[in-house]
Scaffold this active site. Structure first.
Site, mmCIF file in Angstrom:
data_model
loop_
_atom_site.group_PDB
_atom_site.id
_atom_site.type_symbol
_atom_site.label_atom_id
_atom_site.label_comp_id
_atom_site.label_asym_id
_atom_site.label_seq_id
_atom_site.Cartn_x
_atom_site.Cartn_y
_atom_site.Cartn_z
ATOM 1 N N ARG A 1 48.225 3.257 42.658
ATOM 2 C CA ARG A 1 47.516 4.397 43.259
ATOM 3 C C ARG A 1 46.771 4.024 44.533
ATOM 4 O O ARG A 1 46.594 4.844 45.392
ATOM 5 C CB ARG A 1 46.560 5.007 42.245
ATOM 6 C CG ARG A 1 47.303 5.684 41.125
ATOM 7 C CD ARG A 1 46.388 6.445 40.203
ATOM 8 N NE ARG A 1 47.120 6.790 39.007
ATOM 9 C CZ ARG A 1 46.877 6.352 37.798
ATOM 10 N NH1 ARG A 1 45.865 5.520 37.606
ATOM 11 N NH2 ARG A 1 47.604 6.704 36.775
ATOM 12 N N VAL A 2 46.299 2.794 44.624
ATOM 13 C CA VAL A 2 45.513 2.424 45.814
ATOM 14 C C VAL A 2 46.139 1.282 46.610
ATOM 15 O O VAL A 2 45.709 1.005 47.712
ATOM 16 C CB VAL A 2 44.060 2.041 45.427
ATOM 17 C CG1 VAL A 2 43.309 3.240 44.909
ATOM 18 C CG2 VAL A 2 44.029 0.905 44.435
#
Lengths: 498, 125
Positions: free
Chosen positions: A363-364
């Site tokens: 996600r990051v």
């Protein structure tokens, strides 16, 4: 220091030593069994306080009840008897930590178990510490190279990220974690490998692999084996993160691997049931989510004012029959910043690492990916998704249009290129080189059976005669760097085909 | 689940309250109404044990290398706050010197053995 100075120092210590009556609160053991003691008295005992038993064993107060205190014993509980005294120490559970802990194998109380003698420590680190607040943190933006092509290209991990490794048994979850540790050599990163409920023989194999690759120079192994008590297994990950926080406080980057949190949850369930806490779903106690969330929240990247260090966490979860919707897997999936999903089907097909690219996500990590990797690997995920769709069609008919044939050829070559042996991490610049070749149709004349050979020879070629190109890519992704890389690939392809 | 240990704790708490006699009678009626009288022998064992522990707790136990005189005992009483408690003295060679006392859930350790251990910890830290 000479002997005279040493004697003077000892004399000073003795003369400044104050003798006074030491007052300690104590309680009486009412019941003991399965590593859990119930002690009466201890009216002023604090939660998570260390308690010392008559046999020298240390326990931790977990349940503070009306008449008794429920204590987990972190050591030999068989020689504790009903009626024994249990003293308060006034200290919250902590472990001694110092620089010398690097390169050692320790138990969850930071005692060495590798037979290499004592460890010089300089501070006591709290096992339970509140995770850094929002204002002290910085977004994940620096890459944590794993050296595994498929991860660095498609599910990149950044420093300070929590990336879950999830999969069935025997799908090489630990191998991914160990490879990642191996790749941290020279990356200015300390590593902590926490083995929870693992067979000691398996852990020793991993330690040996780390030693052989010189990775123990920057790694600490925390071991709570399958034969250790569930109390020790329960505190092991907290000990691991406490060691990591010691280096974080010095502004360093640390990678922590929790292998694995399924067994950790099972150990906590055992303790909770013995402490008679009410069971919930799958007999886990109600706070099993908090058990893992408070652990993984301690992974962070601090801003410059707070030292600028980071803790990257790679928790591992074992699934049963690929079921990611079980209680503990869903909990940890929701806590972490993405997951690397390993499939036994892919493993059996010979696709190793057996990472399911469709179900894996970071996600990051994208923000932390280098520009070179982002540009070269960008189209790969889409290409692989198209390949999976077309692959099923291709089984039915032989008359495929050239475009479909090309997509299938490209997809199968992508899969072939992403295969990688264990204990052989690859530098980011070389990964960029091979992936660039694939995504820019520079592998179209290479037969699929020759892709692995091409890759190996290409890396040797780059090392031998194109180290300047690798340096250029390392500095940044420019038009010039791209042109030199393309030129190098074309030059190599000529010799390889010949 | 009600067990003999819980019942023993309950009956002891009731005995400390005002109107203890009536409350304890009500407690016994509750036991017979709920078919719990079978637990009474075990409950009695627990009560006796808890009482022994309580009186043990309220006794000042002093461990010393040699027999102490009245003056020394009185100064230990002051240190521990056990001014009117019963005193039980024990000669214990492992103390080496000084004294070690237990009273009211606290250990008061002024023994030479303990101080040597503390000094060792300071020197080896």
């Amino acid at each position: 220091m000479n002997t005279e100075a040493l004697i003077k120092k000892i004399e000073n210590q003795i003369s400044s030593f104050e003798t006074k009556v030491d007052v300690t609160e104590y309680g009486i053991v009412q019941a003991i069994g399965d590593g859990i003691a119930r002690v009466s008295g201890l009216a002023n005992c604090k939660a998570s306080e260390m308690i010392e038993f008559e046999n020298g064993a240390i326990g931790v107060a977990l349940n503070l009840e009306e008449d008794t205190v429920g204590i987990i014993v972190l050591g030999d509980y068989l020689s504790i008897k009903e009626g024994d005294k249990a003293k308060r120490t006034g200290e919250i559970l902590s472990i001694p930590v110092g620089n010398d802990i690097i390169g050692r194998v320790v138990d969850p109380l930071a005692k060495p178990i590798d037979g290499k003698g004592g460890i010089k420590t300089d501070t006591n680190q709290l096992m339970e510490r509140v995770a850094p607040g929002v204002m002290t943190r910085e977004p994940v933006s620096v890459p944590m190279q794993t050296g595994i092509k498929v991860i660095d290209a498609l599910v990149p991990v950044g420093r300070g990220q929590r990336e879950l490794i999830i999969g069935d048994r025997q799908t090489c979850k630990t191998a991914i974690a160990i490879d990642t540790i191996l790749n941290q050599k020279g990356q200015n990163m300390k590593c902590v490998y926490v083995a929870i409920g693992q067979k000691k023989s398996k852990v020793m194999r991993a330690v040996k692999a780390l030693e052989e690759a010189g990775a123990m120079d920057y790694t600490t192994v925390v071991l709570a084996g399958a034969s250790d008590s569930s109390s020790l297994q329960y505190i092991a990950p907290y000990a691991g993160v406490a060691i990591a926080e010691y280096f974080l406080d010095k502004g360093e980057d640390v990678l922590v691997v929790y292998d694995d949190l399924t067994k950790h949850a099972a150990a906590y369930r055992e303790i909770s049931l013995l402490l008679r806490r009410p069971p919930g779903r799958e007999a886990y106690p109600g706070d099993v989510f908090y058990l893992h969330s408070r652990l993984l929240e301690r992974a962070c990247r601090l801003n410059e004012e707070n030292g600028g260090g980071s803790i990257t966490a790679l928790p591992i979860i074992e699934t049963q029959g690929g079921d990611v919707s079980a209680y503990i897997p869903t909990n940890v999936i929701s806590i972490t910043d993405g997951q690397i999903f390993l499939e036994s089907g892919l493993f059996n097909k010979g696709i190793r690492p057996a990472i399911n690219v469709g179900l894996s996500v970071s996600r990051v990590g994208g923000a932390a990916q280098t520009k070179a990797m982002k540009k070269t690997a960008g189209p790969m995920k889409l290409g692989l998704a198209q390949y999976r769709e077309l692959e099923s069609f291709a089984q039915f008919g032989s008359d495929l249009d050239p475009q479909t044939k090309a997509a299938l050829d490209h997809g199968s070559k992508s899969i072939e290129l992403l295969k990688q042996d264990q204990f052989s991490p690859i530098e980011m610049t070389k990964q960029v080189g091979s992936i660039y070749a694939l995504n820019n149709d520079l592998l179209k004349d290479i037969d699929i059976t020759k892709v692995a050979e091409w890759e190996k020879s290409f890396y040797s070629f780059l090392d031998a005669s194109k180290s300047a190109v690798l340096e250029e890519i390392k500095k940044g992704w420019t038009k010039e760097a791209e042109a030199s890389l393309r030129e190098a690939i074309v030059e190599f392809n000529d010799t390889f085909s010949a | 689940m009600i067990n003999s240990r819980t019942l023993a704790h309950t009956v002891l708490k009731l005995s400390e309250q005002q109107d203890a006699e009536n409350r304890i009678d009500a407690f016994f009626s509750y036991l017979s109404e709920n078919n719990l009288t079978g637990l009474l022998p075990q409950m009695l064992d627990h009560v006796l044990r808890l009482q022994a522990q309580s009186s043990e707790r309220e006794t000042l136990h002093i461990h010393s290398r040699y027999n102490l005189n009245e003056e020394e005992i009185s100064s230990i009483r002051k240190v521990t706050g056990a001014i009117e408690a019963e005193v039980s003295t024990h000669v214990d060679e492992s103390v080496i010197g000084g004294f070690s006392a237990t009273y009211n859930d606290h250990i008061y350790d002024g023994s030479l053995a303990h101080q040597l251990v503390t000094l060792k910890n300071v020197l080896t830290r």
